[in-house]
Design a protein around this motif. Structure first.
Motif, PDB file in Angstrom:
ATOM      1  N   SER A  21       8.915  10.508 -54.487  1.00  0.00           N
ATOM      2  CA  SER A  21       7.608   9.824 -53.697  1.00  0.00           C
ATOM      3  C   SER A  21       7.820   8.472 -53.148  1.00  0.00           C
ATOM      4  O   SER A  21       7.701   8.076 -52.196  1.00  0.00           O
ATOM      5  CB  SER A  21       6.200  10.170 -54.664  1.00  0.00           C
ATOM      6  N   LEU A  22       8.459   7.576 -54.262  1.00  0.00           N
ATOM      7  CA  LEU A  22       8.574   6.331 -53.943  1.00  0.00           C
ATOM      8  C   LEU A  22       9.664   6.258 -52.716  1.00  0.00           C
ATOM      9  O   LEU A  22       9.509   5.240 -51.951  1.00  0.00           O
ATOM     10  CB  LEU A  22       9.190   5.540 -55.281  1.00  0.00           C
ATOM     11  N   MET A  23      10.681   7.009 -52.872  1.00  0.00           N
ATOM     12  CA  MET A  23      11.749   6.859 -51.867  1.00  0.00           C
ATOM     13  C   MET A  23      11.052   7.251 -50.667  1.00  0.00           C
ATOM     14  O   MET A  23      11.662   6.796 -49.611  1.00  0.00           O
ATOM     15  CB  MET A  23      12.951   7.700 -52.335  1.00  0.00           C
ATOM     16  N   LYS A  24      10.389   8.526 -50.428  1.00  0.00           N
ATOM     17  CA  LYS A  24       9.710   8.925 -49.119  1.00  0.00           C
ATOM     18  C   LYS A  24       8.958   7.997 -48.762  1.00  0.00           C
ATOM     19  O   LYS A  24       8.966   7.483 -47.473  1.00  0.00           O
ATOM     20  CB  LYS A  24       9.046  10.208 -49.508  1.00  0.00           C
ATOM     21  N   GLY A  25       7.965   7.229 -49.364  1.00  0.00           N
ATOM     22  CA  GLY A  25       6.997   6.156 -49.047  1.00  0.00           C
ATOM     23  C   GLY A  25       7.934   5.053 -48.547  1.00  0.00           C
ATOM     24  O   GLY A  25       7.526   4.375 -47.668  1.00  0.00           O
ATOM     25  N   ALA A  26       9.145   4.619 -49.265  1.00  0.00           N
ATOM     26  CA  ALA A  26       9.806   3.448 -48.861  1.00  0.00           C
ATOM     27  C   ALA A  26      10.480   3.778 -47.762  1.00  0.00           C
ATOM     28  O   ALA A  26      10.744   2.781 -46.726  1.00  0.00           O
ATOM     29  CB  ALA A  26      10.969   3.047 -49.886  1.00  0.00           C
ATOM     30  N   ASN A  32       0.360   3.607 -48.978  1.00  0.00           N
ATOM     31  CA  ASN A  32      -0.436   4.504 -49.694  1.00  0.00           C
ATOM     32  C   ASN A  32       0.308   5.531 -50.613  1.00  0.00           C
ATOM     33  O   ASN A  32      -0.422   5.789 -51.537  1.00  0.00           O
ATOM     34  CB  ASN A  32      -1.714   5.444 -48.613  1.00  0.00           C
ATOM     35  N   LEU A  33       1.291   5.878 -50.156  1.00  0.00           N
ATOM     36  CA  LEU A  33       2.202   6.946 -51.025  1.00  0.00           C
ATOM     37  C   LEU A  33       2.881   6.348 -52.257  1.00  0.00           C
ATOM     38  O   LEU A  33       2.898   6.933 -53.203  1.00  0.00           O
ATOM     39  CB  LEU A  33       3.276   7.587 -49.946  1.00  0.00           C
ATOM     40  N   ILE A  34       3.197   4.868 -51.923  1.00  0.00           N
ATOM     41  CA  ILE A  34       3.512   4.173 -52.999  1.00  0.00           C
ATOM     42  C   ILE A  34       2.912   4.035 -54.101  1.00  0.00           C
ATOM     43  O   ILE A  34       2.941   4.076 -55.364  1.00  0.00           O
ATOM     44  CB  ILE A  34       4.387   2.788 -52.183  1.00  0.00           C
ATOM     45  N   VAL A  35       1.476   3.448 -53.518  1.00  0.00           N
ATOM     46  CA  VAL A  35       0.486   3.211 -54.636  1.00  0.00           C
ATOM     47  C   VAL A  35       0.000   4.339 -55.457  1.00  0.00           C
ATOM     48  O   VAL A  35      -0.093   4.324 -56.561  1.00  0.00           O
ATOM     49  CB  VAL A  35      -0.664   2.582 -53.697  1.00  0.00           C
ATOM     50  N   ALA A  65       7.762  -4.545 -45.021  1.00  0.00           N
ATOM     51  CA  ALA A  65       7.415  -5.684 -45.771  1.00  0.00           C
ATOM     52  C   ALA A  65       6.345  -5.247 -46.698  1.00  0.00           C
ATOM     53  O   ALA A  65       6.342  -5.469 -48.185  1.00  0.00           O
ATOM     54  CB  ALA A  65       7.112  -6.729 -44.922  1.00  0.00           C
ATOM     55  N   ALA A  66       5.410  -4.609 -46.180  1.00  0.00           N
ATOM     56  CA  ALA A  66       4.277  -4.224 -47.163  1.00  0.00           C
ATOM     57  C   ALA A  66       4.880  -3.386 -48.345  1.00  0.00           C
ATOM     58  O   ALA A  66       4.320  -3.563 -49.585  1.00  0.00           O
ATOM     59  CB  ALA A  66       3.025  -3.518 -46.486  1.00  0.00           C
ATOM     60  N   VAL A  67       5.619  -2.298 -48.194  1.00  0.00           N
ATOM     61  CA  VAL A  67       5.951  -1.507 -49.223  1.00  0.00           C
ATOM     62  C   VAL A  67       6.842  -2.445 -50.291  1.00  0.00           C
ATOM     63  O   VAL A  67       6.948  -2.099 -51.386  1.00  0.00           O
ATOM     64  CB  VAL A  67       6.820  -0.355 -48.708  1.00  0.00           C
ATOM     65  N   VAL A  68       7.937  -3.133 -49.617  1.00  0.00           N
ATOM     66  CA  VAL A  68       8.645  -4.199 -50.585  1.00  0.00           C
ATOM     67  C   VAL A  68       7.827  -4.939 -51.572  1.00  0.00           C
ATOM     68  O   VAL A  68       7.963  -5.042 -52.724  1.00  0.00           O
ATOM     69  CB  VAL A  68       9.527  -4.991 -49.483  1.00  0.00           C
ATOM     70  N   ARG A  69       6.836  -5.620 -50.944  1.00  0.00           N
ATOM     71  CA  ARG A  69       5.694  -6.263 -51.764  1.00  0.00           C
ATOM     72  C   ARG A  69       4.978  -5.511 -52.672  1.00  0.00           C
ATOM     73  O   ARG A  69       5.019  -5.828 -54.062  1.00  0.00           O
ATOM     74  CB  ARG A  69       4.668  -6.737 -50.834  1.00  0.00           C
ATOM     75  N   CYS A  70       4.944  -4.405 -52.508  1.00  0.00           N
ATOM     76  CA  CYS A  70       3.971  -3.201 -53.388  1.00  0.00           C
ATOM     77  C   CYS A  70       5.107  -2.909 -54.664  1.00  0.00           C
ATOM     78  O   CYS A  70       4.808  -3.057 -55.834  1.00  0.00           O
ATOM     79  CB  CYS A  70       3.470  -2.048 -52.919  1.00  0.00           C
ATOM     80  N   LEU A  71       6.270  -2.789 -54.215  1.00  0.00           N
ATOM     81  CA  LEU A  71       7.482  -2.446 -55.324  1.00  0.00           C
ATOM     82  C   LEU A  71       7.668  -3.488 -56.102  1.00  0.00           C
ATOM     83  O   LEU A  71       7.778  -3.392 -57.184  1.00  0.00           O
ATOM     84  CB  LEU A  71       8.692  -2.005 -54.523  1.00  0.00           C
ATOM     85  N   MET A 138      -0.938 -10.054 -52.198  1.00  0.00           N
ATOM     86  CA  MET A 138      -1.595  -8.942 -51.831  1.00  0.00           C
ATOM     87  C   MET A 138      -3.212  -9.339 -51.876  1.00  0.00           C
ATOM     88  O   MET A 138      -3.458  -9.256 -52.903  1.00  0.00           O
ATOM     89  CB  MET A 138      -1.242  -7.783 -52.239  1.00  0.00           C
ATOM     90  N   GLY A 139      -3.801  -9.247 -50.771  1.00  0.00           N
ATOM     91  CA  GLY A 139      -5.092  -9.463 -50.748  1.00  0.00           C
ATOM     92  C   GLY A 139      -5.784 -10.798 -51.368  1.00  0.00           C
ATOM     93  O   GLY A 139      -6.969 -10.799 -52.058  1.00  0.00           O
ATOM     94  N   GLY A 140      -4.779 -11.905 -51.442  1.00  0.00           N
ATOM     95  CA  GLY A 140      -5.393 -13.095 -51.926  1.00  0.00           C
ATOM     96  C   GLY A 140      -5.231 -13.043 -53.393  1.00  0.00           C
ATOM     97  O   GLY A 140      -5.716 -14.138 -53.985  1.00  0.00           O
ATOM     98  N   ALA A 141      -4.913 -12.068 -54.266  1.00  0.00           N
ATOM     99  CA  ALA A 141      -4.675 -12.168 -55.682  1.00  0.00           C
ATOM    100  C   ALA A 141      -3.307 -12.023 -55.941  1.00  0.00           C
ATOM    101  O   ALA A 141      -2.446 -11.416 -55.434  1.00  0.00           O
ATOM    102  CB  ALA A 141      -5.512 -11.167 -56.211  1.00  0.00           C
ATOM    103  N   ARG A 142      -2.942 -12.514 -57.144  1.00  0.00           N
ATOM    104  CA  ARG A 142      -1.579 -12.723 -57.828  1.00  0.00           C
ATOM    105  C   ARG A 142      -1.483 -11.305 -58.533  1.00  0.00           C
ATOM    106  O   ARG A 142      -0.736 -11.158 -59.211  1.00  0.00           O
ATOM    107  CB  ARG A 142      -1.280 -13.918 -58.694  1.00  0.00           C
ATOM    108  N   GLU A 143      -2.658 -10.289 -58.683  1.00  0.00           N
ATOM    109  CA  GLU A 143      -2.423  -9.353 -59.676  1.00  0.00           C
ATOM    110  C   GLU A 143      -1.994  -8.285 -58.850  1.00  0.00           C
ATOM    111  O   GLU A 143      -2.206  -8.135 -57.697  1.00  0.00           O
ATOM    112  CB  GLU A 143      -4.064  -9.072 -60.023  1.00  0.00           C
ATOM    113  N   SER A 144      -1.272  -7.102 -59.689  1.00  0.00           N
ATOM    114  CA  SER A 144      -1.021  -5.976 -59.169  1.00  0.00           C
ATOM    115  C   SER A 144      -2.109  -5.219 -58.499  1.00  0.00           C
ATOM    116  O   SER A 144      -2.972  -5.014 -58.945  1.00  0.00           O
ATOM    117  CB  SER A 144      -0.367  -5.293 -60.064  1.00  0.00           C
ATOM    118  N   PRO A 145      -1.765  -4.526 -57.215  1.00  0.00           N
ATOM    119  CA  PRO A 145      -2.956  -3.756 -56.630  1.00  0.00           C
ATOM    120  C   PRO A 145      -3.376  -2.422 -57.369  1.00  0.00           C
ATOM    121  O   PRO A 145      -3.905  -1.530 -57.095  1.00  0.00           O
ATOM    122  CB  PRO A 145      -2.341  -3.442 -55.439  1.00  0.00           C
ATOM    123  N   PHE A 146      -2.531  -2.050 -58.723  1.00  0.00           N
ATOM    124  CA  PHE A 146      -2.656  -0.977 -59.370  1.00  0.00           C
ATOM    125  C   PHE A 146      -3.445  -0.926 -60.573  1.00  0.00           C
ATOM    126  O   PHE A 146      -3.312  -1.763 -61.480  1.00  0.00           O
ATOM    127  CB  PHE A 146      -1.314  -0.312 -59.593  1.00  0.00           C
TER     128      PHE A 146
END
Length: 146
Positions: A21-26, A32-35, A65-71, A138-146
């Protein structure tokens, strides 16, 4: 048409070019698929597909870029190289995505500075502060969105 979609889904899930799923999302820039995939498990974060690339390499090469940041926020490995010896940063540069290559370079510097700080190397805390001060969030926070 429905039968073809089922065959495609089954083929993709059984391996092949987009094997997780990560590869598909990438590949398709689907944050959303990555998250969702990372909520379920992060064990395949650095899995390598049939093309020899991780999800991070694919997202970097595709310019997502957003997927890269998420990963990156999930802890994807920056040092893995594909069958040609290229890292995610190399993939981004080769594809002309200089902003993503820059993000990857800054992330690498921040991780190296964090390692030096964690292992008690001199001046490491100053280097870590300098590396982290220029990093996007992401979203102004240094925390992971998960």
């Amino acid at each position: 048409a429905m039968k073809e979609e089922e065959d495609l889904d089954q083929t993709e899930c059984q391996g092949g070019f987009q094997s997780t799923s990560l590869m598909k999302g990438a590949r398709h820039g689907q944050v959303n698929l990555i998250v969702k995939a990372l909520e379920c498990t992060a064990t395949n974060l650095d899995a390598v597909g049939a093309d020899g690339r991780t999800a991070l390499m694919t997202a970097a090469a595709e310019g997502h870029a957003a997927v890269v940041r998420c990963l990156l926020d999930a802890g994807a490995d920056l040092e893995v190289s594909d069958l040609m010896g290229m890292t995610a940063m190399d993939c981004a540069q080769l594809a002309g995505h200089t902003e993503i290559a820059s993000v990857l370079q800054k992330e690498r510097a921040a991780r190296e500075a964090m390692w030096r700080a964690a292992t008690g190397q001199p001046q490491a805390v100053d280097a870590l502060h300098a590396a982290l001060s220029g990093m996007p969030t992401m979203g102004g926070a240094r925390e992971s969105p998960f």
